[in-house]
Design a protein around this motif. Structure first.
Motif, short mmCIF file in Angstrom:
data_model
loop_
_atom_site.label_atom_id
_atom_site.label_comp_id
_atom_site.label_asym_id
_atom_site.label_seq_id
_atom_site.Cartn_x
_atom_site.Cartn_y
_atom_site.Cartn_z
N ARG A 27 -0.21 12.14 -4.53
CA ARG A 27 1.13 11.63 -4.25
C ARG A 27 1.16 10.10 -4.26
N ARG A 28 0.11 9.46 -3.71
CA ARG A 28 0.06 7.99 -3.73
C ARG A 28 -0.04 7.46 -5.15
N GLU A 29 -0.84 8.11 -5.99
CA GLU A 29 -0.98 7.65 -7.38
C GLU A 29 0.34 7.83 -8.14
N ARG A 30 1.04 8.92 -7.90
CA ARG A 30 2.34 9.11 -8.56
C ARG A 30 3.33 8.05 -8.11
N MET A 31 3.34 7.73 -6.82
CA MET A 31 4.25 6.71 -6.30
C MET A 31 3.89 5.34 -6.89
N ARG A 32 2.59 5.05 -6.98
CA ARG A 32 2.15 3.78 -7.55
C ARG A 32 2.57 3.66 -9.01
N ALA A 33 2.41 4.72 -9.78
CA ALA A 33 2.81 4.69 -11.18
C ALA A 33 4.32 4.51 -11.31
#
Length: 52
Positions: A27-33
């Protein structure tokens, strides 16, 4: 028999914690992207490029 149950409980708890950590990382990586895409779309360099 009780040692087997203790092992299963500890293993299940470890798998549960690992699953929670993997989901939160995803979820953090999706938000960062998503934030990087928005930054690229709305950045000041985009406006300078359009005005040329």
């Amino acid at each position: 028999m009780s040692e087997t149950w203790i092992g299963l409980v500890i293993g299940g708890a470890a798998l549960g914690i690992a699953m929670i950590m993997v989901i939160s990382h995803y979820r953090r990586e999706r938000m960062r992207a998503r934030m990087l895409r928005e930054l690229n779309r709305h950045g000041p360099w985009h406006q300078m490029r359009v005005q040329k």
